[in-house]
Design an enzyme around this catalytic site. Structure first.
Site, PDB file in Angstrom:
ATOM      1  N   LYS A  22      53.486  38.696  30.008  1.00 26.55           N
ATOM      2  CA  LYS A  22      52.202  38.520  30.715  1.00 26.55           C
ATOM      3  C   LYS A  22      51.273  37.586  29.943  1.00 26.55           C
ATOM      4  O   LYS A  22      50.690  36.670  30.507  1.00 26.55           O
ATOM      5  CB  LYS A  22      51.512  39.879  30.894  1.00 26.55           C
ATOM      6  CG  LYS A  22      50.071  39.759  31.359  1.00 26.55           C
ATOM      7  CD  LYS A  22      49.363  41.076  31.440  1.00 26.55           C
ATOM      8  CE  LYS A  22      48.584  41.459  30.201  1.00 26.55           C
ATOM      9  NZ  LYS A  22      47.309  40.759  30.003  1.00 26.55           N
ATOM     10  N   ASN A  23      51.150  37.829  28.641  1.00 30.92           N
ATOM     11  CA  ASN A  23      50.171  37.049  27.878  1.00 30.92           C
ATOM     12  C   ASN A  23      50.611  35.606  27.656  1.00 30.92           C
ATOM     13  O   ASN A  23      49.838  34.793  27.171  1.00 30.92           O
ATOM     14  CB  ASN A  23      49.884  37.725  26.532  1.00 30.92           C
ATOM     15  CG  ASN A  23      48.985  38.938  26.703  1.00 30.92           C
ATOM     16  OD1 ASN A  23      48.501  39.196  27.808  1.00 30.92           O
ATOM     17  ND2 ASN A  23      48.763  39.679  25.626  1.00 30.92           N
ATOM     18  N   CYS A 116      39.892  44.219  30.494  1.00 35.65           N
ATOM     19  CA  CYS A 116      39.843  45.582  29.964  1.00 35.65           C
ATOM     20  C   CYS A 116      38.530  45.803  29.213  1.00 35.65           C
ATOM     21  O   CYS A 116      38.060  44.909  28.510  1.00 35.65           O
ATOM     22  CB  CYS A 116      40.988  45.786  28.970  1.00 35.65           C
ATOM     23  SG  CYS A 116      42.576  45.962  29.738  1.00 35.65           S
ATOM     24  N   ARG A 121      34.017  41.267  23.570  1.00 32.04           N
ATOM     25  CA  ARG A 121      34.856  40.116  23.870  1.00 32.04           C
ATOM     26  C   ARG A 121      34.071  38.874  24.293  1.00 32.04           C
ATOM     27  O   ARG A 121      34.179  38.399  25.431  1.00 32.04           O
ATOM     28  CB  ARG A 121      35.891  40.481  24.941  1.00 32.04           C
ATOM     29  CG  ARG A 121      36.772  41.631  24.514  1.00 32.04           C
ATOM     30  CD  ARG A 121      37.818  41.948  25.533  1.00 32.04           C
ATOM     31  NE  ARG A 121      39.043  41.214  25.286  1.00 32.04           N
ATOM     32  CZ  ARG A 121      40.137  41.352  26.015  1.00 32.04           C
ATOM     33  NH1 ARG A 121      40.145  42.146  27.042  1.00 32.04           N
ATOM     34  NH2 ARG A 121      41.228  40.677  25.732  1.00 32.04           N
ATOM     35  N   ILE A 123      32.857  34.779  24.329  1.00 32.70           N
ATOM     36  CA  ILE A 123      33.649  33.552  24.503  1.00 32.70           C
ATOM     37  C   ILE A 123      33.073  32.415  23.664  1.00 32.70           C
ATOM     38  O   ILE A 123      33.339  31.251  23.919  1.00 32.70           O
ATOM     39  CB  ILE A 123      33.694  33.139  25.994  1.00 32.70           C
ATOM     40  CG1 ILE A 123      32.275  33.187  26.582  1.00 32.70           C
ATOM     41  CG2 ILE A 123      34.649  34.003  26.793  1.00 32.70           C
ATOM     42  CD1 ILE A 123      32.142  32.435  27.865  1.00 32.70           C
ATOM     43  N   ASP A 124      32.265  32.812  22.659  1.00 36.74           N
ATOM     44  CA  ASP A 124      31.585  31.794  21.859  1.00 36.74           C
ATOM     45  C   ASP A 124      32.537  30.800  21.189  1.00 36.74           C
ATOM     46  O   ASP A 124      32.244  29.613  21.091  1.00 36.74           O
ATOM     47  CB  ASP A 124      30.689  32.476  20.801  1.00 36.74           C
ATOM     48  CG  ASP A 124      31.468  33.457  19.931  1.00 36.74           C
ATOM     49  OD1 ASP A 124      32.311  34.196  20.480  1.00 36.74           O
ATOM     50  OD2 ASP A 124      31.258  33.486  18.710  1.00 36.74           O
ATOM     51  N   LEU A 125      33.710  31.290  20.764  1.00 37.84           N
ATOM     52  CA  LEU A 125      34.629  30.378  20.055  1.00 37.84           C
ATOM     53  C   LEU A 125      35.200  29.324  21.001  1.00 37.84           C
ATOM     54  O   LEU A 125      35.388  28.166  20.625  1.00 37.84           O
ATOM     55  CB  LEU A 125      35.766  31.172  19.402  1.00 37.84           C
ATOM     56  CG  LEU A 125      35.321  32.224  18.380  1.00 37.84           C
ATOM     57  CD1 LEU A 125      36.491  33.071  17.923  1.00 37.84           C
ATOM     58  CD2 LEU A 125      34.653  31.548  17.193  1.00 37.84           C
ATOM     59  N   ASP A 304      47.685  45.307  20.947  1.00 37.08           N
ATOM     60  CA  ASP A 304      48.167  45.694  22.278  1.00 37.08           C
ATOM     61  C   ASP A 304      49.223  46.803  22.228  1.00 37.08           C
ATOM     62  O   ASP A 304      49.651  47.292  23.280  1.00 37.08           O
ATOM     63  CB  ASP A 304      48.748  44.475  23.012  1.00 37.08           C
ATOM     64  CG  ASP A 304      47.651  43.556  23.532  1.00 37.08           C
ATOM     65  OD1 ASP A 304      46.476  43.948  23.487  1.00 37.08           O
ATOM     66  OD2 ASP A 304      47.988  42.444  23.986  1.00 37.08           O
ATOM     67  N   ARG A 396      48.506  45.816  35.999  1.00 38.35           N
ATOM     68  CA  ARG A 396      48.136  44.475  35.532  1.00 38.35           C
ATOM     69  C   ARG A 396      49.202  43.893  34.617  1.00 38.35           C
ATOM     70  O   ARG A 396      49.324  42.670  34.497  1.00 38.35           O
ATOM     71  CB  ARG A 396      46.814  44.532  34.750  1.00 38.35           C
ATOM     72  CG  ARG A 396      45.607  44.834  35.608  1.00 38.35           C
ATOM     73  CD  ARG A 396      44.355  44.762  34.788  1.00 38.35           C
ATOM     74  NE  ARG A 396      44.383  43.564  33.969  1.00 38.35           N
ATOM     75  CZ  ARG A 396      43.677  43.382  32.864  1.00 38.35           C
ATOM     76  NH1 ARG A 396      42.880  44.324  32.445  1.00 38.35           N
ATOM     77  NH2 ARG A 396      43.769  42.267  32.173  1.00 38.35           N
TER      78      ARG A 396
END
Ligand code: UD1
Length: 417
Positions: A22-23, A116, A121, A123-125, A304, A396
């Site tokens: 998935k990832n 999730c 989490r 998103i600055d990076l 995970d 998912r």
């Protein structure tokens, strides 16, 4: 509403075919946006996250088509830069379209992503990286917008080796003018898979899988065909399940090197394994020794798989300490395990798991994707029936889970109300 019922205590025995990762497939789908042809992804798992990603691409003008684990995506006619907010909020990985849309169309507008509930989490990076490549980024009202007539290669240092930021930036930099160097990049196997597909499209990426990734930008990329790597987290979940139930499983379609942090821990707790060419034969042991675990970026123990191993260690012969360093709020499943009789104490980012002799079936919730997998494992170890609700989280990320479980002897039933 759908829920799962599991009757614990069945001996697990048999073979499991591990699906494509998935990832890996989510960034690969995003990467197809960089070309204007029809790319093909083989061994694509059919998951609700894949469906969401395909719907995001369809809104942009792409034409995805899924047939028997082959996903083809025609990206020749992109005409939108702003996929609907309700799709973006369904999963965080939808944000991976940002780099490709920006690089290909020069402008992108996205609702801030969901996923999730395992931490803030941010998103600055990702955004700092796009700015370093010359984009103008603005935020407001739950949206982020970026534009750049052309992106320019740059040197980018990531404060944390974020998987998503590394992927987004590799994709954007592939079509930038000049050279980009990403320092402190993530080295997860999924990064290498993405770089392999991009290179097959004509990108010039070196060093994927190390701390430093070098990208020489090219004018255009061509559609390509690529097979997704096996899902190491699905494999980890089945390994934990076999260990937890004293079962015997053969997992096919695995890259055992990707599983080393997990197999090392399984050996410490007393499980025996035989590693084949692309398979693992695992023989669970009724007695589980306690072990300490600390989640870390690859090649450390994957966050995970933390929840699944917590379920396993809840019946170990002693106390284990699980420390979560990647996400700040990833112990929600502990509360559910406690409903089944587990003895777990949370102290900051550590969980002290005192093994109990057995769990008992209860009504529990899949708190998130991997937390849901932990409940499936716990349900099989427990005495009596376990009812798991909110299973959309599990859907998912696990392809054909119920069918795969039935095949190895799990007494499981899907109930739709
Ligand atoms: C990916 C995986 C997810 C896995 C995670 C860590 C996909 C689709 N998802 O998620 O299953 O749990 O890697 O292995 O591949 N962070 C920031 N700023 C950023 C980006 C991240 O602070 O701009 C933080 C996050 O809040 C988190 C940590 O970095 O605490 C790791 O996040 P990241 O590696 O980016 O995870 P994802 O790519 O979201």
């Amino acid at each position: 509403m759908k829920k799962i019922l599991i009757e614990g205590g069945a001996p697990l025995f048999g073979e499991v075919q591990i699906s494509g990762a998935k990832n890996s497939v989510l960034p690969l789908i995003a990467a197809t946006l960089l070309t204007d042809g029809t790319s093909i992804i083989d061994d694509c798992p059919w998951l609700s996250d894949v469906d969401t990603m395909c719907r995001v691409l369809a809104h942009l003008g792409a034409r995805p088509n899924f047939d028997h684990n082959v996903l083809s995506i025609d990206t020749s006619e992109l005409n939108q830069i702003d996929p609907p907010a309700e799709l973006m909020r369904q999963m965080r990985a939808s944000f991976l379209v940002m780099g490709p849309i920006l690089a290909r169309l020069g402008k992108v507008r996205l609702a801030l992503p969901g996923g999730c509930a395992i931490g803030a989490r941010p998103i600055d990076l990702h955004l700092k990286g796009f700015e370093a490549l010359g984009a103008t980024v603005t935020m407001g009202h739950g949206y982020v917008e970026a534009q750049a007539k052309r992106l320019y290669g740059s040197r980018i240092y990531l404060d944390f080796p974020s998987v998503g930021a590394t992927e987004n930036l590799i994709m954007a930099a592939s079509l930038a003018e000049g050279h980009t160097i990403i320092d402190n990049a993530a080295h997860e196997p999924e990064i290498i898979d993405l770089a392999n597909m991009l290179n097959a499209m004509g990108a010039k990426i070196k060093g994927a899988g190390t701390n430093t990734i070098r990208i020489e930008g090219v004018e255009a990329l061509q559609a390509a065909r690529h097979t997704v790597i096996p899902d190491r987290i699905e494999a980890a979940s089945f390994l934990a399940m076999a260990a937890a139930t004293g079962g015997e499983l053969i997992l096919h379609n695995v890259i055992s090197e990707h599983l080393q942090p997990l197999t090392a821990k399984l050996m410490e707790i007393g499980v025996s394994m035989e590693i084949g060419y692309d398979s693992i034969h695992i023989l669970g042991n009724k007695d589980i020794d306690p072990v300490d675990i600390k989640t870390l970026p690859y090649p450390g123990f994957p966050t995970d798989a933390q929840a699944q191993f917590m379920a396993l260690l809840s019946v170990a012969r002693g106390s284990s300490i699980i420390t979560e360093t990647v996400f700040e709020n990833r112990f929600m499943h502990a509360t559910e395990l406690m409903k089944m009789g587990a003895d777990i104490r949370i102290e900051g980012n550590s969980a002290i798991v005192n093994g109990v002799s057995r769990l008992s079936g209860a009504s529990v919730r899949a708190t998130d994707l991997r937390g849901g997998a932990a409940m499936v494992i716990a349900g099989q170890m427990a005495q009596g029936i376990t009812e798991i609700t909110d299973i959309h989280h599990i859907e998912r990320g696990y392809e054909n889970l119920i069918r795969k479980l039935e095949k190895i002897g799990t007494r499981i039933k899907l109930v739709e109300e």
